[in-house]
Design an enzyme around this catalytic site. Sequence first.
Site, mmCIF file in Angstrom:
data_model
loop_
_atom_site.group_PDB
_atom_site.id
_atom_site.type_symbol
_atom_site.label_atom_id
_atom_site.label_comp_id
_atom_site.label_asym_id
_atom_site.label_seq_id
_atom_site.Cartn_x
_atom_site.Cartn_y
_atom_site.Cartn_z
ATOM 1 N N TYR B 135 0.530 -1.024 0.278
ATOM 2 C CA TYR B 135 0.206 -0.117 -0.113
ATOM 3 C C TYR B 135 0.382 1.246 -0.485
ATOM 4 O O TYR B 135 1.687 0.954 0.814
ATOM 5 C CB TYR B 135 -1.130 0.015 0.764
ATOM 6 C CG TYR B 135 -2.457 1.133 1.150
ATOM 7 C CD1 TYR B 135 -2.799 1.090 0.315
ATOM 8 C CD2 TYR B 135 -2.013 2.175 2.331
ATOM 9 C CE1 TYR B 135 -3.551 2.560 0.727
ATOM 10 C CE2 TYR B 135 -2.800 3.291 2.708
ATOM 11 C CZ TYR B 135 -4.152 3.423 1.228
ATOM 12 O OH TYR B 135 -4.961 3.811 1.471
ATOM 13 N N ASN B 175 -2.785 -6.322 6.622
ATOM 14 C CA ASN B 175 -1.113 -5.599 6.990
ATOM 15 C C ASN B 175 -1.295 -3.816 6.187
ATOM 16 O O ASN B 175 -0.929 -4.224 5.369
ATOM 17 C CB ASN B 175 0.176 -6.583 6.277
ATOM 18 C CG ASN B 175 1.415 -5.997 7.093
ATOM 19 O OD1 ASN B 175 1.283 -4.672 7.451
ATOM 20 N ND2 ASN B 175 2.236 -6.442 7.093
ATOM 21 N N LYS B 177 0.863 -2.191 5.964
ATOM 22 C CA LYS B 177 1.917 -2.163 4.921
ATOM 23 C C LYS B 177 2.028 -3.390 3.548
ATOM 24 O O LYS B 177 2.850 -2.805 2.516
ATOM 25 C CB LYS B 177 3.248 -2.365 5.016
ATOM 26 C CG LYS B 177 3.413 -1.595 6.675
ATOM 27 C CD LYS B 177 5.465 -1.810 6.862
ATOM 28 C CE LYS B 177 6.587 -0.745 6.488
ATOM 29 N NZ LYS B 177 7.811 -2.005 6.954
ATOM 30 N N GLU B 178 0.902 -3.757 3.048
ATOM 31 C CA GLU B 178 1.094 -4.597 2.327
ATOM 32 C C GLU B 178 -0.739 -4.421 1.190
ATOM 33 O O GLU B 178 -0.336 -3.494 1.156
ATOM 34 C CB GLU B 178 0.738 -6.194 3.040
ATOM 35 C CG GLU B 178 2.603 -6.654 3.248
ATOM 36 C CD GLU B 178 2.390 -7.951 3.273
ATOM 37 O OE1 GLU B 178 2.203 -8.743 2.778
ATOM 38 O OE2 GLU B 178 3.227 -8.144 4.272
ATOM 39 N N MET B 179 -1.568 -5.024 2.009
ATOM 40 C CA MET B 179 -3.040 -4.383 0.923
ATOM 41 C C MET B 179 -3.877 -3.704 2.039
ATOM 42 O O MET B 179 -5.057 -3.313 0.968
ATOM 43 C CB MET B 179 -3.690 -5.655 1.155
ATOM 44 C CG MET B 179 -3.236 -6.487 -0.420
ATOM 45 S SD MET B 179 -3.348 -8.720 0.207
ATOM 46 C CE MET B 179 -5.010 -8.627 -1.440
#
Lengths: 383, 383
Positions: B135, B175, B177-179
């Site tokens: 993201y 997460n 930092k991810e999705m």
Amino acid sequence: MLDGLRQKPVNSKRNFLQKLADRENPHARSFLVAFDREDGMIVRRLLLCVLVLTNGCVIRSAIGQAVDPDQAKQIFGVLPKIAENPQNPVTPEKIALGKSLYFERRLSKSSSISCNSCHDLGMAGADGLSTSLGYRWQLGSRNAPSVLNAALEFSSFWDGRAKDVEEQAKGPILNPKEMAATKELVVQRLKSIPAYVDAFHNAFPEEKDPVSFESTAKAIAAFERTLLTPSRFDQFIAGNPSALTEQERQGLNTFVAVGCTTCHNGVGVGGGRFQKFGLIHKPDWLKDLGRYEVTKNPADKYVFKVPSLRNVALTAPYFNDGSVWSLEEAVKTMAFAQLGRTLSDAEAKSIVSFLNTLSADPALVVSTPNLPPSSLSTPKPMP
Amino acid sequence: MLDGLRQKPVNSKRNFLQKLADRENPHARSFLVAFDREDGMIVRRLLLCVLVLTNGCVIRSAIGQAVDPDQAKQIFGVLPKIAENPQNPVTPEKIALGKSLYFERRLSKSSSISCNSCHDLGMAGADGLSTSLGYRWQLGSRNAPSVLNAALEFSSFWDGRAKDVEEQAKGPILNPKEMAATKELVVQRLKSIPAYVDAFHNAFPEEKDPVSFESTAKAIAAFERTLLTPSRFDQFIAGNPSALTEQERQGLNTFVAVGCTTCHNGVGVGGGRFQKFGLIHKPDWLKDLGRYEVTKNPADKYVFKVPSLRNVALTAPYFNDGSVWSLEEAVKTMAFAQLGRTLSDAEAKSIVSFLNTLSADPALVVSTPNLPPSSLSTPKPMP
């Protein structure tokens, strides 16, 4: 002289706009503002409208009568199996290579963005975003159009700045806001991967140095030339009236009668010409100057390529900026902006029921290509 | 008491490291520094080494002799068709739904990142980056492992913090930092899309409210449980010695003789246990505390799940931080760090020739699912 002539907007139109605006339709609000401003352009716009109607007179002759498969065939034509280009013959080797390259993230600087990132073949060739995300999360300025049937269009990009998909394919790879690569980086990456070198030799046997940026674009385009999606409407055109329901056939009649086919004709149901967005009523929210940015010709302000309507029901959001998510709203907006027509809910719904028949049927199924691994000399990702 | 004992590093090892360091191998440089520092840990490491060798004694009995298919079957076992989980039975309906969800970008806050973004099925289930982009272009802290055969592993993530792929599937979706989604957002998006509601009802007929975050993870995991990739090595195990070349069989012998199978055994050729990275020589560059971050148990510092080596030749870069791109270098680094073995170029190449036989053959071919369009009530992308 025309500037001196003024005319009050028709009350019914204003009422319609007011209703839409009351429902928090941002575009309707803009139109309303434009209406109330009476900026002296109205008569000029009406004259343009007459021009459009005159151009479309053959097509408009269908008004008030049911459109049969033969008439539909005349208006739209027959979808080919492949969108051929004599300058770039489509061969199995080129398609196979192009398919890999279409999914190939290593064509981007970060090695994380591929053609399929913004033109997802699992999402009817688009990405479902208002505008796409590119290198370092930069937002693009225009909505990503579907790649499906794009090869049928007379030019590529919203502003038509590329003459075909061969030329188009190069754009996003090099655009610093999109894949942000350079020609050199692309060639260096591909030449470092033996399986790609072989594939380029097979796909471009006549070329001395086949692994080039030019061939990369040609291979991707050759693959895209196969991404045509027949629909139930094509069965109708082929002479099977029962491929559409009664309601959908009504929708087709409305689509033609309202005048949508003035621009949305041909095998792509659009994609065959340029047109000014806001020919009759320019939406206030429209800031993008469209083709003018390419030509710097004042006549090209707000001019865009007429989008193909194939798979339109699967590829929201709509318009150059992806600001509208409802197909019904998009239909009403276009009828008003381009034709000065205030559609009823029933008319808009009817047209949408026709547009639904333009969705790929059967759905396009593409198998994910297995991409060859990098070698030690492959330039590393630069995120 | 052990701390009092010191021992000069063996000269040949230092020479080997110096050679690697001269070739600009950053890890070799780190080892060299550690070596020259003589930090009193060397004897302790040697004792640990003895422990590893003792644990591995059955497997190590193959040293010096050719490993035949029966022995290989004992060490590695037979790859199943599907990695079953009695708590989440794999059904055709669940696979179909899970496959769509695996490619579904709308499971992410921005509607632009799917499971396939970092575990690309066209790239042997990984993404070819050192660490993945999430993201708003945030870089993750660990390399994305391949999803292929991941369901066979005894736990998920580098630090094993999820007990299976069902639990793992939830991690990246939530997460930040991810999705970067929330459970609520995922459920709201899916419930707003009629085709998904139907698919969840079909896949989870026994549940009252089948469209849930839990079911989303279960469906994705069910799909992942089908992503097993037989290779030429499995043909060898099945009793066909000629499935491997003479050189590759030699490589297998070396792999066993060197002691790699101490950890890299079982059906995943790894993925069956935890192990400290740097058991004998901790690389200086290794900062990630691994499993310690989960358990806060000092014994878990630098402990990671032993990765599966299936498709390892297709899934560079290597190690928890994706810092090494050469498989040969990774093999040498591991032999030295885990077994205190200084491999010759020939030995490392030999092992790599065996590792190449672990690549999916035939390659896994997955067709892109056609994702259903959003409805007007679908929460919009939040880029």
